[in-house]
Design an enzyme around this catalytic site. Structure first.
Site, PDB file in Angstrom:
ATOM      1  N   LYS A 236       0.748  -1.233  -0.018  1.00 30.74           N
ATOM      2  CA  LYS A 236       0.026  -0.271  -0.045  1.00 30.74           C
ATOM      3  C   LYS A 236       1.047   1.196   0.034  1.00 30.74           C
ATOM      4  CE  LYS A 236      -3.856  -2.037   2.838  1.00 30.74           C
ATOM      5  NZ  LYS A 236      -4.878  -1.539   2.234  1.00 30.74           N
ATOM      6  N   ARG A 310     -10.018 -11.674   2.226  1.00 26.21           N
ATOM      7  CA  ARG A 310     -11.051 -12.962   1.947  1.00 26.21           C
ATOM      8  C   ARG A 310     -10.164 -14.253   1.612  1.00 26.21           C
ATOM      9  NH1 ARG A 310     -11.782  -9.867  -3.900  1.00 26.21           N
ATOM     10  NH2 ARG A 310     -11.495  -8.100  -2.389  1.00 26.21           N
TER      11      ARG A 310
END
Length: 458
Positions: A236, A310
């Site tokens: 990020k 996920r």
């Protein structure tokens, strides 16, 4: 923050606090002296929602008035604790029983400050509360636990500390806890959780809490516990990483909901599952383009290592599904796409069962703790197509929240009632009762939904 800071059950020095909706101001003013009415006019006070007026007296402060909107919305009262001078306050006038419960909860929410690292935190005004509503106190405690867990920096809230929080909860309520950590995840067939967490010096783990009578309906809760998310090798940027201590916000919600279920003794059998990891960068970090195994046997190609939530959830959901619960709920700070679509205050609800979705939405309306249903639009599974594996973990910027939910659904057994909440768990700025930092969203409505389905109507 403890409830002792927000309330007192007796006080001889409590000042009167008048709580008014705008439409009731004229009737209240008719009971006041000319000097008070002159003061109200001078201050141009209209009892608009979120307003506050101190009332002068012969010996200084005689009392105060706060303006509210919806009297059943706890946040209608949340500006009072830090808007009023410190000391004890007693609400005067008529409030319905439901409004008094909302007042109690809102006062506690409005009294919160995360002060673990502060030397001299400011204390809120206290509400005189001779008879507290026990359920409201539990709702408050659970909501503040979410805030505390999310606000705590990862240095003090890694996978081991998240495990400790679950163990403390279990000790309080007589639950059992099992933890599978480190390479034991591989030995016991949780390869996806291991893959995401293996690069950290803090071992990944699956935390499992079990509580309740086996003869009762089984409810399983799963919470995303990414204690810090660098994004992995798909790192990020700095502004995107700044608040990633909050990426265990789904776990915080699941833990707090389990706390409510046990504290209120809902007639269910409860399983809480928290896959807890750090998504770190290291020599053995999982890579874009790898194909990883999952507990269900579905192979997953890693399109983006920043879609890691996920990955850990799919093993936990598969494990939960093996236990055939009557209802399976998961909570996750999963996608920025949900925030773009609905903003920070409105969690995105996905459900494969219309009745579950309806019940949660209805509970949200009752509790003033809303959710918004989003579609499980299965044609968008095409965005998760992999040329070399059964599924990709990402692959398109189109409908990001929907495709994330569709990915999770792939690991839920056919026919099992399941709902997924994509929640922000954060306030970007200070508002009354909503200080910047961690936040519980749709926690109260999730509890009310469970209570309505398995116990008395909330």
């Amino acid at each position: 923050m403890s409830a002792a800071l927000a309330y007192t059950d007796s006080s001889s020095l409590a000042r009167p606090l008048h709580v008014l909706e705008r439409t009731h101001l004229a009737a209240w003013r008719a009971t006041q002296s000319p000097s008070v009415n002159a003061w109200i006019d001078a201050q141009n006070f209209t009892a608009s929602p979120g307003s506050l007026l101190l009332l002068p007296g012969d010996e200084g402060l005689a009392g105060a008035v706060i303006g509210i909107g919806d009297p059943l919305d706890p946040y209608a009262y949340a500006h009072a604790p830090f808007g009023l001078p410190a000391g004890d306050w007693e609400v005067t006038g008529d409030l319905s029983d439901d409004a008094r419960v909302a007042l109690q909860l809102g006062w506690g929410l409005g009294s919160y400050k995360f002060d673990r690292y502060k030397q001299q935190p400011r204390k809120p005004a206290r509400l005189l509360l001779p008879q507290a509503d026990a359920e409201a106190l539990d709702l408050l405690a659970a909501s503040l636990q979410v805030r505390d867990l999310v606000n705590t920096p990862t240095e003090h809230m890694g996978p081991e500390e998240l495990e400790a929080a679950v163990r403390d909860l279990a000790a309080t309520h007589g639950a059992e806890v099992d933890v599978i950590a480190g390479d034991a995840l591989l030995a016991q067939n949780f390869p996806a959780i291991h893959a995401v967490g293996r690069a950290s010096h803090r071992a990944p783990r699956l935390i499992a809490l079990r509580w309740g009578d086996a003869s009762r309906p089984h409810v399983a809760l799963v919470g995303k516990g990414v204690c810090f998310d660098t994004g992995g090798l798909d790192i990020k940027p700095a502004d995107g990483m700044r608040h990633m201590k909050k990426d265990m916000g789904g776990a915080a919600h699941a833990i707090a909901l389990a706390r409510l279920v046990m504290a209120q003794q809902l007639p269910v059998r409860l399983t809480l599952l928290v896959p807890a990891v750090e998504n770190s960068i290291g020599p053995n970090a999982f890579r874009p383009g790898e194909v990883i195994a999952t507990r269900k046997g579905v192979s997953v190609e890693i399109d983006n290592t920043d879609a890691e939530g996920r990955i850990i959830l799919c093993d936990a959901l598969a494990y939960a599904g093996e236990q055939s619960p009557d209802l399976l709920l998961d909570f996750a700070t999963l996608t920025g796409a949900a925030r773009i679509a609905l903003g920070p205050d409105l969690p995105a609800l996905f459900a494969n069962d219309d009745a579950v979705a309806h019940d949660w939405i209805a509970a949200g309306e009752r509790m003033r703790d809303p959710v918004w249903r989003m579609p499980l639009w299965r044609p968008y599974l095409r965005y998760l197509t992999s040329g070399i594996a059964d599924l990709a973990n990402a692959g398109s910027r189109m409908a990001g929240a929907v495709t994330a939910a569709l990915y999770l659904e792939r690991f839920v057994p056919d026919g099992m009632k399941w709902a997924h909440l994509d929640v922000y768990a954060w306030n970007d700025s200070d508002r009354a009762g909503r200080p910047a930092g961690g936040e519980a969203l749709a926690l109260r409505s999730a509890y009310a939904m469970l209570k309505a389905r398995y116990g008395a109507t909330a």
